[in-house]
Design an enzyme around this catalytic site. Structure first.
Site, PDB file in Angstrom:
ATOM      1  N   HIS A   1     -21.635  30.005 -38.019  1.00  0.00           N
ATOM      2  CA  HIS A   1     -23.069  30.075 -38.321  1.00  0.00           C
ATOM      3  C   HIS A   1     -23.689  31.014 -37.296  1.00  0.00           C
ATOM      4  CE1 HIS A   1     -26.024  27.524 -40.824  1.00  0.00           C
ATOM      5  NE2 HIS A   1     -25.127  28.063 -41.611  1.00  0.00           N
TER       6      HIS A   1
ATOM      7  N   HIS B   1     -20.318  36.869 -47.284  1.00  0.00           N
ATOM      8  CA  HIS B   1     -20.084  35.523 -46.767  1.00  0.00           C
ATOM      9  C   HIS B   1     -19.410  34.630 -47.803  1.00  0.00           C
ATOM     10  CE1 HIS B   1     -20.892  32.048 -44.159  1.00  0.00           C
ATOM     11  NE2 HIS B   1     -21.175  31.392 -45.262  1.00  0.00           N
TER      12      HIS B   1
END
Length: 723
Positions: A95, A49
């Site tokens: 998200h 990420h």
């Protein structure tokens, strides 16, 4: 039986998601075994990420060198020049995994994070958009996730005072255990307000602003978004951050005051990887170091160890670098806005990031190594076998279909029906800048005190991209460009959010590379720079990858704004209906017709000609200044586009010269224009297909349906499933 690979027997670096080779890389950098806090920092900063270790090799394909680009990829947000000293900042983020674990807080903190990316640049956030993917709504778990995510987006955005103006949503089985939540934000600023993240000035101090640091969010975005999901991972609620929109509102206003008063040298928000990321990137990007004292970090829980403090992803926090002479004034501003603030570090000649706790050094690493020395993988890519069978399965379309009956079924699909169930939860009129509200092809916002306006559209097409990642991704860009063009705006800049499965699967990596190529080619065809983006990998649960789901956010710019921008609700009796763009090419691959009527997914989507794309987009931009109604033809084809205009305008259409199959064809780069007169002033291909009048959508020999009936079906598609 316990094995050597059981979780309680794994070495610490494996527990934190690092491979043995990555751990050895840390040892090589430090010349020794890392301390516990150092290992914590590298584990989050080298996660997928944060480091983009599987995608960085390919992202250089995107071009951002247009003269109006002020800040391209690499900063918190992209920034473009609007003239007269005005700038716009835009950013998109995902998200996904946190929203599956805890839908409300996962989505809410996604909104909070993207807003911080915008005001970190010195911009005031003025609007939000989203792109959502869920499993079929006939499953209770999917309804729970969908409702929670929409509520989280609305709850945070409304409370912090930033309007949510639109978005898009898809439903498919592969998103049942891996929903996608992508959020885009836009901000505006004057050129002298622009702030960047790179620190300068040895001796300057680092001040932590905002909420106290707690254990909520440890390993949240960085760890949850960097590995595939398995059964039971939905119980990882402690890893999801908890947002406080009221704290964020105070933080926004305090930071904007600091920028206005030139009290800040550099600033960085604390998102994924928390203090580890903010301190290392601020120092490392400036070629400097930093001494950090964790004892000065204001905490919610007093017994947190150094690694937890460094990894925490607690929300509503910023790190500002200021000169020593401005330190007291910055702390005073924070106190006035009732936000906590503490001086936690000092900029050094470096290059080390030295971390203290309890008077002892718990970390001493090269600051830049946490980002710059992260592993970079060129993972194997291989064209997946499913494509041969899929391309051979041409969609079957009845030549004598009943258009009215097909339209009834399509309008009842939750991905086609009215989105008011979603948009009514959002306050879209905050700031009173909104000219075109949710429910149209794109949003349009005025910049007060000027004749400038900005249009935004978020677009994606997971199923078409599954059938051809390159063509599908290119078509997303062209559709998004056309969506802003029909408001009168010229496509100006793009951000992308690339949502894919497990990059260690060669077929997934091939999808990703092809998608990047498609987006890059389409942007070059339209001279649209890519100014930023996000990659979300490991969207895989129990070994099943999601459909490849690139999402783009297109910024359009117009000056002056049309006096009366086209709207879908401005059709009136007696107007003429025109089809602009190429005629139907028999494009039913991944179409709504094939998906909903046939229950199938096959064929290969049509390719797009770059010159045609430019002509059609330019035609829409020009016509928007003199045409009451313009509407892009996309999902569901011409029939659905006509129905949406008829429903919103409350009037019928009489259509001629369009066959039943052509009504549902999804050939790209087409739009309808509705206007008075027997001519349409454009050089793009166009033809008259009907007139406005009556109470029905009359397709001639293909059938007819009352507008009132169509409206009832369309408006209840989502509510009847959710309420």
């Amino acid at each position: 039986m316990t094995t050597v690979d059981a979780p309680d027997r794994l070495p610490d670096h494996r527990k934190l998601g690092m491979t043995d080779d990555e751990y050895q890389g840390v040892i090589n950098i430090l010349g020794r075994e890392p301390l516990a806090a150092e290992l914590a920092m590298y584990s989050v900063m080298w996660s997928e990420h944060c480091s983009y270790k599987s995608s960085r090799t390919h992202l250089g394909r995107f071009k951002s060198d247009q003269p109006w680009v002020v800040v391209g990829p690499g900063e918190n947000a992209g920034v473009v020049d609007l003239g007269d000293g005005w700038l716009a900042a835009l950013r998109i983020e995902s998200h996904n995994h946190p929203s599956f674990v805890e839908p409300y807080q996962g989505a809410a903190t996604g909104v909070g994070g993207i807003l911080r990316d915008i005001f970190t640049m010195g911009a005031r956030p003025i609007a939000l958009w989203n792109a959502l993917r869920f499993g079929p709504l006939d499953e209770p778990r999917n309804r729970y996730l969908f409702e929670g995510v929409v509520s989280g987006i609305a709850g945070y955005g409304n409370a912090v005072g930033v309007p949510t103006l639109g978005g898009e949503v898809e439903f498919a089985d592969r998103f049942s255990k891996n929903p996608l939540v992508n959020v885009m934000a836009l901000g505006i600023l004057k050129r002298d307000q622009l702030v960047l993240s790179a620190a300068s000035g040895v001796g300057n101090v680092a001040i932590l602003l905002g909420a106290a640091t707690g254990r909520d969010g440890i390993g949240g975005a960085s760890i949850l978004a960097s590995a595939a999901f398995e059964e039971g991972d939905e119980e990882k609620r402690p890893n999801v951050q908890v947002g406080d929109p009221f704290e964020e509102k105070k933080l926004i206003e305090a930071c904007l005051e600091l920028f206005d008063r030139n009290l800040v040298v550099a600033i960085q928000d604390l998102g994924a990887a928390g203090i580890s990321c903010a301190t290392s990137e601020v120092a490392g990007s400036g070629g400097l170091g930093m001494d950090v004292d964790l004892d000065r970090v204001h905490l919610r829980e007093s017994d947190m160890n150094p690694g937890e403090i460094l990894m925490s992803e607690s929300q509503e926090r910023m790190l500002a670098v200021v000169t020593p002479e401005n330190e007291a004034e910055v702390l005073a501003v924070a106190e006035r806005w009732e936000i906590d603030a503490s001086t936690i570090g000092t900029i050094t000649t470096g290059p080390e990031l030295v971390v203290y706790s309890g008077g002892e050094i718990v970390g001493d690493v090269p600051a830049a190594s946490l980002a710059d020395d992260a592993p970079r993988y060129d993972r194997p890519a291989e064209r997946p076998d499913y494509l041969d069978e899929a391309w051979a399965s041409e969609p079957h379309v009845l030549q004598s279909l009943d258009a009215a009956e097909v339209l009834r079924v399509l309008l009842d699909d939750p991905a086609i029906g009215d989105r008011t169930w979603i948009s009514r939860q959002y306050d879209h009129m905050l700031f009173l800048n909104t000219v075109i509200e949710p429910g149209h092809d794109a949003s349009l916002l005025r910049i007060k005190g000027t004749k400038k306006a900005l249009a935004i559209s978020t677009d994606g097409d997971s199923l078409r991209t599954y059938l051809d990642p390159r063509r599908g991704s290119a078509r997303i860009v062209f559709e998004s460009a056309l969506n802003v063009a029909v408001t009168g705006a010229t496509p100006y800049a793009l951000v992308d959010n690339l949502n894919f499965g497990n990059p260690e699967v060669p077929g997934v990596m091939w999808q990703f590379i092809e998608s990047v190529e498609g987006i890059a080619w389409a942007c070059e065809a339209l001279d649209v720079p890519v100014v930023g983006g996000n990659v979300s990998f490991y969207n895989q649960t129990d070994g099943v990858d999601i459909y490849p789901s690139p999402v783009v956010g297109m910024l359009g710019f117009c000056e002056p704004m049309p006096e009366q921008p086209p709207r879908l609700d401005r059709a009136e009796e007696g107007m003429t209906i025109w089809l602009v763009g190429q005629d139907a090419q028999g494009d039913f691959a991944a179409s709504a017709y094939d998906r909903i009527i046939n229950g199938a997914l096959g064929g290969r989507p049509c390719d797009v000609d770059a010159e045609t794309a430019r002509r059609v987009v330019e035609a829409a931009t020009t016509l928007a200044y003199e045409t009451p109604v313009l509407h892009d033809i996309s999902i569901g084809g011409l029939a659905v586009a006509l129905a949406e205009v008829a429903i919103k305008s409350g009037v019928g259409f009489e259509i001629e010269g369009v066959s039943g199959p052509d009504l549902f064809d999804e050939t790209p780069l087409r739009f309808i224009a509705v206007t008075y007169g027997d001519e349409l002033p454009t050089n793009a291909p166009h033809r008259e297909i009907g007139v406005v009048g009556g109470d029905a959508l009359d397709f001639g020999d293909a059938g007819a349906i009352d507008v009132a009936e169509a409206a009832n079906i369309w408006r209840n598609a989502l509510p009847r499933r959710m309420e």
